[in-house]
Design a protein around this motif. Sequence first.
Motif, PDB file in Angstrom:
ATOM      1  N   SER A  84       0.853  -1.191   0.000  1.00 28.14           N
ATOM      2  CA  SER A  84       0.000   0.000   0.000  1.00 28.14           C
ATOM      3  C   SER A  84       0.884   1.236   0.000  1.00 28.14           C
ATOM      4  O   SER A  84       2.086   1.161   0.287  1.00 28.14           O
ATOM      5  CB  SER A  84      -0.907   0.012   1.236  1.00 28.14           C
ATOM      6  OG  SER A  84      -0.148   0.295   2.391  1.00 28.14           O
ATOM      7  N   LEU A  85       0.290   2.375  -0.290  1.00 27.97           N
ATOM      8  CA  LEU A  85       1.049   3.625  -0.251  1.00 27.97           C
ATOM      9  C   LEU A  85       1.543   3.937   1.149  1.00 27.97           C
ATOM     10  O   LEU A  85       2.596   4.546   1.335  1.00 27.97           O
ATOM     11  CB  LEU A  85       0.192   4.777  -0.790  1.00 27.97           C
ATOM     12  CG  LEU A  85      -0.107   4.734  -2.286  1.00 27.97           C
ATOM     13  CD1 LEU A  85      -1.034   5.889  -2.668  1.00 27.97           C
ATOM     14  CD2 LEU A  85       1.162   4.791  -3.109  1.00 27.97           C
ATOM     15  N   ASP A  86       0.789   3.512   2.161  1.00 31.27           N
ATOM     16  CA  ASP A  86       1.215   3.739   3.547  1.00 31.27           C
ATOM     17  C   ASP A  86       2.532   3.029   3.858  1.00 31.27           C
ATOM     18  O   ASP A  86       3.306   3.487   4.699  1.00 31.27           O
ATOM     19  CB  ASP A  86       0.137   3.278   4.527  1.00 31.27           C
ATOM     20  CG  ASP A  86      -1.053   4.224   4.564  1.00 31.27           C
ATOM     21  OD1 ASP A  86      -0.865   5.417   4.231  1.00 31.27           O
ATOM     22  OD2 ASP A  86      -2.150   3.780   4.932  1.00 31.27           O
ATOM     23  N   ASP A  87       2.802   1.909   3.183  1.00 27.04           N
ATOM     24  CA  ASP A  87       4.060   1.194   3.398  1.00 27.04           C
ATOM     25  C   ASP A  87       5.266   2.035   3.007  1.00 27.04           C
ATOM     26  O   ASP A  87       6.362   1.833   3.523  1.00 27.04           O
ATOM     27  CB  ASP A  87       4.081  -0.112   2.593  1.00 27.04           C
ATOM     28  CG  ASP A  87       3.084  -1.134   3.110  1.00 27.04           C
ATOM     29  OD1 ASP A  87       2.623  -0.980   4.260  1.00 27.04           O
ATOM     30  OD2 ASP A  87       2.763  -2.066   2.362  1.00 27.04           O
ATOM     31  N   LYS A  89       5.720   5.120   3.737  1.00 27.59           N
ATOM     32  CA  LYS A  89       6.033   6.060   4.818  1.00 27.59           C
ATOM     33  C   LYS A  89       7.133   5.551   5.734  1.00 27.59           C
ATOM     34  O   LYS A  89       7.865   6.337   6.334  1.00 27.59           O
ATOM     35  CB  LYS A  89       4.778   6.365   5.636  1.00 27.59           C
ATOM     36  CG  LYS A  89       3.731   7.125   4.858  1.00 27.59           C
ATOM     37  CD  LYS A  89       2.493   7.362   5.697  1.00 27.59           C
ATOM     38  CE  LYS A  89       1.421   8.060   4.896  1.00 27.59           C
ATOM     39  NZ  LYS A  89       0.184   8.231   5.656  1.00 27.59           N
ATOM     40  N   THR A  90       7.263   4.248   5.859  1.00 25.45           N
ATOM     41  CA  THR A  90       8.265   3.680   6.760  1.00 25.45           C
ATOM     42  C   THR A  90       9.602   3.453   6.063  1.00 25.45           C
ATOM     43  O   THR A  90      10.573   3.118   6.714  1.00 25.45           O
ATOM     44  CB  THR A  90       7.772   2.336   7.338  1.00 25.45           C
ATOM     45  OG1 THR A  90       7.558   1.421   6.263  1.00 25.45           O
ATOM     46  CG2 THR A  90       6.483   2.538   8.116  1.00 25.45           C
TER      47      THR A  90
END
Length: 100
Positions: A84-87, A89-90
Amino acid sequence: YLVQDCGVPFDFVLFNSYEALVRSLISEHVDVAWNGPVAHVMTEELSNHLHNGTGKRVVSLGMRDCDLDFESLLIVRKEAGLSSLDDLKTRKNVNLLAGA
């Protein structure tokens, strides 16, 4: 049209990559560019970064009707561990290839 109807001389320049087109537009070697969706986003991002607070900006004048339904996809290798796009961020470092 530009020469005959408006009296504006112009040179046609063909670039071999979006990056070259964007650099030329941002560095003011080119006044007008016919950008695709990827080059449009690259131009906006780079312009905002380089010209923040200077009063300079790029302006999109329009879009062809046939391009209204274009979509962009982000394709990753399964081994990259991104689902996902949230991945993103890390991640501290992501190698990205932009293309058409």
